[in-house]
Design a protein around this motif. Structure first.
Motif, PDB file in Angstrom:
ATOM      1  N   LEU A  82      -6.436  -8.259  -4.557  1.00 42.64           N
ATOM      2  CA  LEU A  82      -7.216  -8.174  -3.321  1.00 42.64           C
ATOM      3  C   LEU A  82      -6.425  -7.490  -2.212  1.00 42.64           C
ATOM      4  CD1 LEU A  82      -8.996 -11.659  -3.300  1.00 42.64           C
ATOM      5  CD2 LEU A  82      -9.753  -9.499  -4.296  1.00 42.64           C
ATOM      6  N   LEU A  83      -5.123  -7.748  -2.140  1.00 40.14           N
ATOM      7  CA  LEU A  83      -4.303  -7.075  -1.131  1.00 40.14           C
ATOM      8  C   LEU A  83      -4.035  -5.623  -1.514  1.00 40.14           C
ATOM      9  CD1 LEU A  83      -1.814  -9.858  -0.019  1.00 40.14           C
ATOM     10  CD2 LEU A  83      -3.515  -8.693   1.392  1.00 40.14           C
ATOM     11  N   ASP A  84      -3.996  -5.320  -2.809  1.00 35.48           N
ATOM     12  CA  ASP A  84      -3.867  -3.920  -3.218  1.00 35.48           C
ATOM     13  C   ASP A  84      -5.068  -3.110  -2.745  1.00 35.48           C
ATOM     14  OD1 ASP A  84      -1.442  -4.280  -4.441  1.00 35.48           O
ATOM     15  OD2 ASP A  84      -2.235  -4.314  -6.484  1.00 35.48           O
ATOM     16  N   LEU A  85      -6.219  -3.764  -2.658  1.00 38.48           N
ATOM     17  CA  LEU A  85      -7.431  -3.088  -2.194  1.00 38.48           C
ATOM     18  C   LEU A  85      -7.459  -2.940  -0.681  1.00 38.48           C
ATOM     19  CD1 LEU A  85     -10.247  -1.928  -2.869  1.00 38.48           C
ATOM     20  CD2 LEU A  85     -11.131  -4.266  -2.752  1.00 38.48           C
ATOM     21  N   THR A  86      -7.008  -3.966   0.035  1.00 37.19           N
ATOM     22  CA  THR A  86      -7.119  -3.958   1.493  1.00 37.19           C
ATOM     23  C   THR A  86      -5.839  -3.512   2.208  1.00 37.19           C
ATOM     24  OG1 THR A  86      -6.567  -6.332   1.496  1.00 37.19           O
ATOM     25  CG2 THR A  86      -8.898  -5.737   1.505  1.00 37.19           C
ATOM     26  N   ALA A  87      -4.686  -3.666   1.555  1.00 33.81           N
ATOM     27  CA  ALA A  87      -3.398  -3.217   2.114  1.00 33.81           C
ATOM     28  C   ALA A  87      -2.616  -2.518   1.010  1.00 33.81           C
ATOM     29  CB  ALA A  87      -2.605  -4.400   2.684  1.00 33.81           C
ATOM     30  N   PRO A  88      -3.101  -1.358   0.576  1.00 33.64           N
ATOM     31  CA  PRO A  88      -2.547  -0.700  -0.624  1.00 33.64           C
ATOM     32  C   PRO A  88      -1.046  -0.449  -0.528  1.00 33.64           C
ATOM     33  CG  PRO A  88      -4.565   0.397   0.112  1.00 33.64           C
ATOM     34  CD  PRO A  88      -4.190  -0.584   1.188  1.00 33.64           C
ATOM     35  N   GLY A  89      -0.349  -0.797  -1.625  1.00 34.54           N
ATOM     36  CA  GLY A  89       1.079  -0.511  -1.728  1.00 34.54           C
ATOM     37  C   GLY A  89       1.995  -1.564  -1.172  1.00 34.54           C
ATOM     38  N   TYR A  90       1.466  -2.509  -0.378  1.00 37.46           N
ATOM     39  CA  TYR A  90       2.346  -3.441   0.316  1.00 37.46           C
ATOM     40  C   TYR A  90       3.111  -4.355  -0.636  1.00 37.46           C
ATOM     41  CZ  TYR A  90       3.958  -7.071   3.516  1.00 37.46           C
ATOM     42  OH  TYR A  90       4.732  -7.962   4.214  1.00 37.46           O
ATOM     43  N   LEU A  91       2.453  -4.838  -1.665  1.00 41.34           N
ATOM     44  CA  LEU A  91       3.097  -5.790  -2.574  1.00 41.34           C
ATOM     45  C   LEU A  91       3.769  -5.116  -3.764  1.00 41.34           C
ATOM     46  CD1 LEU A  91       0.569  -8.776  -2.584  1.00 41.34           C
ATOM     47  CD2 LEU A  91       2.709  -8.547  -1.320  1.00 41.34           C
ATOM     48  N   GLY A  92       3.808  -3.801  -3.774  1.00 38.48           N
ATOM     49  CA  GLY A  92       4.549  -3.083  -4.800  1.00 38.48           C
ATOM     50  C   GLY A  92       3.856  -3.044  -6.144  1.00 38.48           C
ATOM     51  N   ALA A  93       4.622  -2.759  -7.179  1.00 35.90           N
ATOM     52  CA  ALA A  93       4.092  -2.611  -8.532  1.00 35.90           C
ATOM     53  C   ALA A  93       3.761  -3.972  -9.136  1.00 35.90           C
ATOM     54  CB  ALA A  93       5.102  -1.885  -9.423  1.00 35.90           C
ATOM     55  N   ASP A  94       2.779  -4.003 -10.033  1.00 36.02           N
ATOM     56  CA  ASP A  94       2.353  -5.256 -10.663  1.00 36.02           C
ATOM     57  C   ASP A  94       3.507  -5.946 -11.382  1.00 36.02           C
ATOM     58  OD1 ASP A  94      -0.181  -4.785  -9.730  1.00 36.02           O
ATOM     59  OD2 ASP A  94      -1.016  -4.148 -11.658  1.00 36.02           O
TER      60      ASP A  94
END
Length: 271
Positions: A214-226
């Motif tokens: 969900l954060l990858d969709l709304t804040a792309p890239g912030y949490l890094g790679a899966d």
């Protein structure tokens, strides 16, 4: 970048302090305080009032918007996430001169809820329901203020909808598209928007990877790679929910998530 500043702040044991009296230092201070540049203006076109915690929610959405960020509004059900979003859209319309088109995507079951709420509380936004077999595809490309559609129509009409550039896209009950492999998630990612905001009372239903999606969709890239996220957070937190990694993750996502429970805002709620 702003995201780097948040990452560094989350990694420190004490909150970062910013020194200096210039505009850059002031900007960093506001960024770390999660405060918008301006207070919420009077909302002339709104027929109802906001509770104190709802005003804070609108200001938090403003903070994200003016910094080119997105996020997740995760208040408990019944605390008025729809109301906060309507107030925010109205503040853009009245205060910033941003006339849309705004886009709300939601489950089919709450389409009429959104339409009724907007018509009742912020009629100036003139909502258009984009749904059903008789929907007018030209409507999505017109000069409308607020389009309301479903996840199913988003998938079917993505080629039409993605041709528009939206100041903001709202994904209500965003947990419905938590799987990045689905057509709905990919369609949501394909939309061009200045901001993507998800609404959900359940940001994590089963695994932390759902929150990341969900954060990858709304804040792309912030949490890094899966893979890195799984190694750094998912495995240690699932092994021990009280792990220090849980606190680190909470600090890391705090700029992009806002969650209030009913018991924390009792003073603002009616009897």
């Amino acid at each position: 970048t702003r995201m780097d500043l948040f990452r560094i702040n989350a990694a420190t044991s004490v909150p970062m302090a910013v020194s200096g009296q210039n505009s850059t230092a002031d900007g960093f201070k506001k960024l770390l305080d999660f405060k918008p540049a301006r207070s919420l203006p009077p909302l002339k076109g709104m027929t109802s009032t906001l509770r104190t915690y709802q005003k804070r929610g609108v200001e938090w959405i403003h903070f994200l918007f003016e910094n080119g960020l997105g996020g997740l509004l995760c208040d408990d059900m019944g605390l008025g996430k729809t109301h906060e979003v309507m107030a925010f859209l109205l503040s853009l319309y009245e205060g910033a001169g941003i006339k849309g088109p705004y886009l709300v995507v939601c489950p089919t079951t709450v389409l009429s809820h959104w339409e009724d709420k907007v018509k009742t509380h912020v009629p100036v936004l003139k909502p258009i329901l984009y749904h059903g077999v008789t929907r007018d595809r030209a409507t999505a490309g017109g000069q409308n203020t607020l389009l309301i559609t479903s996840y199913g129509i988003l998938v079917r009409d993505i080629q039409n909808l993605k041709d528009m550039s939206y100041p903001i896209v709202i994904f209500d009950e965003i947990q419905n598209i938590k799987n990045p492999q689905t057509k709905a998630y990919k369609a949501a990612a394909a939309l061009e928007a200045g901001m993507k905001l998800g609404l959900t009372g359940t940001p994590v239903e089963n695994r932390l990877t759902e929150l990341k999606a969900l954060l990858d969709l709304t804040a792309p890239g912030y949490l890094g790679a899966d893979h890195d996220f799984e190694t750094r957070f998912v495995h240690p937190i699932e092994a021990d929910p009280e792990s220090p990694k849980a606190h680190t993750l909470s600090r890391l996502i705090s700029p992009f998530t806002l969650r209030r429970r009913k018991e924390t805002v009792l003073e603002d709620l009616p009897d």
